[in-house]
Design an enzyme around this catalytic site. Sequence first.
Site, short mmCIF file in Angstrom:
data_model
loop_
_atom_site.label_atom_id
_atom_site.label_comp_id
_atom_site.label_asym_id
_atom_site.label_seq_id
_atom_site.Cartn_x
_atom_site.Cartn_y
_atom_site.Cartn_z
CG ASP A 451 38.37 50.82 52.71
OD1 ASP A 451 37.91 49.74 53.13
OD2 ASP A 451 39.47 51.28 53.06
C1 LAN Z 1 42.62 44.84 57.26
C2 LAN Z 1 43.00 44.69 55.86
C3 LAN Z 1 42.39 45.67 54.90
C4 LAN Z 1 41.99 46.96 55.58
C5 LAN Z 1 41.70 48.10 54.58
C6 LAN Z 1 40.67 47.74 53.52
C7 LAN Z 1 42.97 48.48 53.86
C8 LAN Z 1 41.22 49.30 55.37
O1 LAN Z 1 41.06 50.42 54.55
C9 LAN Z 1 40.03 48.98 56.23
C10 LAN Z 1 40.37 47.88 57.24
C11 LAN Z 1 40.90 46.59 56.61
C12 LAN Z 1 39.73 45.81 56.04
C13 LAN Z 1 41.57 45.69 57.63
C14 LAN Z 1 41.07 45.62 59.02
C15 LAN Z 1 41.92 44.85 60.03
C16 LAN Z 1 42.64 43.65 59.44
C17 LAN Z 1 41.61 42.68 58.92
C18 LAN Z 1 43.49 44.17 58.28
C19 LAN Z 1 44.50 45.22 58.66
C20 LAN Z 1 44.29 42.93 57.91
C21 LAN Z 1 44.55 42.22 59.26
C22 LAN Z 1 43.66 42.89 60.32
C23 LAN Z 1 43.11 41.89 61.34
C24 LAN Z 1 42.39 42.63 62.43
C25 LAN Z 1 44.26 41.04 61.88
C26 LAN Z 1 43.91 40.12 63.00
C27 LAN Z 1 44.12 40.82 64.26
C28 LAN Z 1 43.18 41.05 65.15
C29 LAN Z 1 43.37 42.18 66.10
C30 LAN Z 1 41.96 40.24 65.24
#
Ligand code: LAN
Length: 721
Positions: A451
């Site tokens: 996305d």
């Molecule tokens: C994110 C940030 C952005 C988010 C969107 C683009 C909004 C979403 O539509 C798809 C998934 C994604 C890319 C996403 C996945 C998981 C993330 C990277 C996070 C929520 C930001 C932090 C999180 C990450 C997993 C945090 C570290 C924790 C772990 C469990 C490793």
Amino acid sequence: MAEEIPTSAVLPRTDYTRWRLKTEDGRQTWDYLTTDEQLAAWPQSIADKYHLGLPTNLPDLPTPHTPLDAARNGLSFFSHLQLPDGQWACEYGGPMFLIPAVITAYYVTNTPIPDPWKIEITAYLAARANPDDGGWGLHIEGHSTVFGTACNYVVLRILGMDPNHPVAVKARNQLHKLGGAIGSPHWGKFLLALMGCYQWEGMNPIPPELWLLPNWVPFHPWRWWCHNRQVYLAMSYMYSLKRSHPENDLTRSLREELYTQDYKTIDFSQHRNTVAPGDIYHPHTKILDALNGILGLWGSYICPNRVQEIARAHVYDLVKREDEASEYCCLGPVNSPFNFIVRYFAEGEDSVAVRAHKETLRDFLWVKNEGMLVNGTDGVQTWDTSFLIQAVVDCGLAEDPQYHDMLIKALEFLETQQIRADVPEQEIAYRQQRKGAWPFSKRTQGYTVSDTTSEALKSVLILQAVPGIPQLIPLERLQDAVDVLLTMQNPNGGFGTYERARAGKWLETLNAAEVFGGIMIEYEYPECTTAVVMALSKFTKIYPRYRATKIDNVVQRAVAWIKTDQRADGSWYGYWGVCFTYATMFATESLRSVGETYENSSTMKKACEFLLEKQMEDGGWGESYKSSESQVYTQHENSQVVNTAWACIALMNAAYPDRVPIEKGIKLIMARQQQNGEWMQEAIEGVFNKSCMISYPNYKFTFTIKALGMFAKLYGNPELN
Ligand code: LAN
């Protein structure tokens, strides 16, 4: 222990007029200026002041009477926050386990932590301790847990807080009430073991040998969701070495402070599965416990040292590939500090990689009024820039020359942040095609997301169609983005985040993290799927000659999947925003793109009825983060502008025939706007893995403006106050 420090003790703070946010090619870092020359040469910008909570003195604007006036006022305010490289950085906090991961890495690698950081991280943790009990949860709004409280307590002590400081005393009491650090979940135990405050034999195994399995094995780690995979990859290396920080006064003292019984008397091997009940979101399955048992025996009695060495070397190679493919930034704020430690363990203090990691860890740090924190990623740059562009276009304001500078800078930013090459030997690194993709944050981080690529592609397509806007990104680069998206569809038609699903849903039974749900594989998400549908549909409309049949097929299957994901009550569960209002906004956009509306589609009708039933007395919508956790719509105490914007957009997507409920929502958004055009921060907007909340502060600008603009376009911009 020494005498108690009086509760009136105030924590020191830095001088906030000295902090500056630097941006270079998408990279954002905070600097603390120490000399008068520096201060004179680098004045504080409005964006700096805004993010630091200092007065911006932005002027009051004429009171808006129409939605479009309000959108213009919002844009006027938000345009002051655009950074020199064209993007809108902002805080991206929420999770409370990221500071511990980063500070533990600094500590075990003997990296000095600058004083201003020590002061502000301490201040942040003190400000974010739960007022009732002094502990910390999994995220800023969550109840105190052992994971949050034990790990952040350790951070405070590393940063120099006296154990008798009232903040420490209160947190420690709470930790003991929760049973002490022995009840930490897996990742907490791991951080404590690295520190030397927990014994490695008390860890469920994380053997690197799993990486030696042939790729066809259905649970091979290459098949895991990339965040889980990359975190466990680095962990497995460290687990296999079982190396802890050498004992010193701090670790000796912490051993006494963290537990409810004498450290020396604890038989850690008996506590692998001891997890405080309040910490558990995803309990172990029997299969996982059985596997842990087998792997435990394997590690202790069976696995020859030589095999361990080969496995470590293989894991180390993959860690290096991850570092190099991301210019040492890494996928996220957990594997980045972990890879740092791996490189330090393997190469010592002064290697190129270790120095690079020390530098890139700064990309995750953010400073706000409460202090310094660790962001959930190295920023939200590309993502929020895309939404701003879309909001302006949806308002019909992109053609207004007043906004051209801002939009061209935003487009230039997207141009610079597109990923231009695949990962070298991507199959060996188990990486997804990425040439042409846009990341969530910045190009150098180097991960496509379905996305983030889609929202950026869509923004470029609609912006480059506006007269007066230059064609910065040529067609072949847009085609590259399309090519990436076309590789990412799951067999059932839906889209996940970073990759196609590589294993079946059954793999969730091996989720060992305890505190998160849905982390083992790529699932399908209505948000990601919609973003792809919208971007591909837009692309094929403008460029019908490129892979049109394939695109049409992918879009149709994607929309069909979205329909199957609707719940019986008409809603969609949101995986990345709080919560049902978020996903329902996306899903209705997909349906509308294939011509479905309230009038002609029962799916849309049900979606509208669901939303209308949730509208609050004051005309707004407000969802608590508990919606995400419990997967049941849960009203917040107050309506929220962001949820209201999402719900209004959804109803407009559906062409809901009665304007009244939508108008009520729009009026609420207008009433909450301040005289200078800004909206104030309300409840937390985002989530991941069902249990952990994360802030998206720019949403209160981008989605409110979009909703106002859509309303103005639909209803002729009537006077509403
Ligand atoms: C994110 C940030 C952005 C988010 C969107 C683009 C909004 C979403 O539509 C798809 C998934 C994604 C890319 C996403 C996945 C998981 C993330 C990277 C996070 C929520 C930001 C932090 C999180 C990450 C997993 C945090 C570290 C924790 C772990 C469990 C490793």
